[in-house]
Design an enzyme around this catalytic site. Sequence first.
Site, PDB file in Angstrom:
ATOM      1  N   SER A  26      14.580  21.586 -16.161  1.00  0.00           N
ATOM      2  CA  SER A  26      13.408  22.440 -16.282  1.00  0.00           C
ATOM      3  C   SER A  26      13.786  23.720 -17.008  1.00  0.00           C
ATOM      4  CB  SER A  26      12.860  22.784 -14.889  1.00  0.00           C
ATOM      5  OG  SER A  26      11.947  23.873 -14.946  1.00  0.00           O
ATOM      6  N   LYS A  50      16.103  21.660 -10.998  1.00  0.00           N
ATOM      7  CA  LYS A  50      15.374  20.434 -11.286  1.00  0.00           C
ATOM      8  C   LYS A  50      16.211  19.434 -12.080  1.00  0.00           C
ATOM      9  CE  LYS A  50      11.608  19.549 -10.667  1.00  0.00           C
ATOM     10  NZ  LYS A  50      10.460  19.960 -11.505  1.00  0.00           N
ATOM     11  N   GLU A  87       9.368   8.445 -16.838  1.00  0.00           N
ATOM     12  CA  GLU A  87       7.989   8.913 -16.984  1.00  0.00           C
ATOM     13  C   GLU A  87       7.452   8.616 -18.375  1.00  0.00           C
ATOM     14  OE1 GLU A  87       8.275  12.598 -13.777  1.00  0.00           O
ATOM     15  OE2 GLU A  87       8.258  13.028 -15.919  1.00  0.00           O
ATOM     16  N   HIS A 103       0.824  -1.216   0.000  1.00  0.00           N
ATOM     17  CA  HIS A 103       0.000   0.000   0.000  1.00  0.00           C
ATOM     18  C   HIS A 103       0.861   1.270   0.000  1.00  0.00           C
ATOM     19  CE1 HIS A 103      -3.383  -2.660   1.023  1.00  0.00           C
ATOM     20  NE2 HIS A 103      -2.600  -3.167   1.949  1.00  0.00           N
TER      21      HIS A 103
END
Length: 461
Positions: free
Chosen positions: A277, A283, A290, A156
């Site tokens: 970024s 970043k 992704e 979980h």
Amino acid sequence: MAQLWGGRFTKETDQMVYDFNASIAFDQRLLEQDIKGSIAHVMMLEKVGILSEEEKDAMIDGLNGILEDVKDGKLSISSEYEDIHSFVEAVLTDRIGEAGKKLHTGRSRNDQVALDMKLYTRDEIDTLDQMVIDLMHVLLEMMEAHTKTYMPGFTHLQKAQPVTLAHHLGACFEMFKRDHERLKDIRKRMNTCPLGSGALAGTTYPLDREYTASLLGFDSPSLNSMDGVSDRDYLIELLDALSIIMMHLSRFCEEIILWNSNEYQFVEIDDAYSTGSSIMPQKKNPDIAELVRGKTGRVYGSLMSLLTTMKGLPLAYDKDMQEDKEGVFDAIDTTKDCLVLFTQMLSTLTFHSDRMQESAKEGFTNATDAADYLVSRGVPFRDAHEIVGELVLKCLELGIALDDLPLEEYKKISPVFEEDIYDAISMENCIDRRNTIGAPGTEAMEDIIDRAQKYMAHIDR
């Protein structure tokens, strides 16, 4: 418009209809398979006496020349032709004359395209399977290197019990092992040759289908000609297998994305597989992970598209089946790209083992072991569960881990606890006690790695 038909028609096909019907834009990637299948067909036609030896030699030389010229850029495949089959036959006839018109003897585009797609798919399965094997090798190397790297295991998305990174990676190894076996299974089941099925009911020519099948590396000819031209099960099975591979990649990518976050700090992704970024200079984004996660839906879409295309089709061949190619091509290309990039990204990950071990300690992952300690001393498990729950509350109140809770606090909640509780809940001992194949400790992990090594040695042969 270069077409393989037209004698029965009294006027030209409307240009928009021609364009809508044509498949040359995407089936041209089947050129090599179309040439290979045509050469085998020509050899068989000569063997059974339909072609002379001179015609066979001229046709084979011509077909090989077409393939070489396209590869060398001397010959272009254009939209003048309806499909790759009409291109090959038209160019062959231009080059060798009347003999080229005999290429299609005893053959329909229905069994021809079925053959081309099977040859292409079989080759791609071999390539995909090797990519999965390469990924498994990387995983095995990482398992071997991390049998003592401790981390929290999750259920979980909550810290549950301590495990080793080798254990976690081993779960992924098992997933991709099943993917490898699925691909092998599909390849074996699809390896029948449809050539000779004709449009649907065979042909009156004395074809030697066994010979053609053997020339092309098939186990046998397809047994039913109607099924031979209309079977797309193997493509649906492949898309299903690719969807499962992508699902496994996506799950792993999700973990890497989480582990790479500031909150986890378990891993660092190599700069070569990260992006920045445009506005935030600090970043470092896990874009490859992704994108692999995102492209999974694209492969799923190809599976659903072909299932939907096939669901209402009567026997035998229907033009709807032309819609099998673009989705399959795209799914294969997408999965191959994802496998290569993911494997490279994975092999360059840096694991922060100290942070992983500290996270396991902070998350009370040894709470179950504290309960088992009580059970081993005669406390009923339900009572032990309650006692350790109170201990966790006390640790939360004090802001410490179970390992750091003084023995006097343990004894306040249960007098059964003694000094050896700290050995019982140490990270290494927690893992070592689960010394079974199902829940590997150190010795069992070594056994699992040994099995994995033998498995990889077997499939590498």
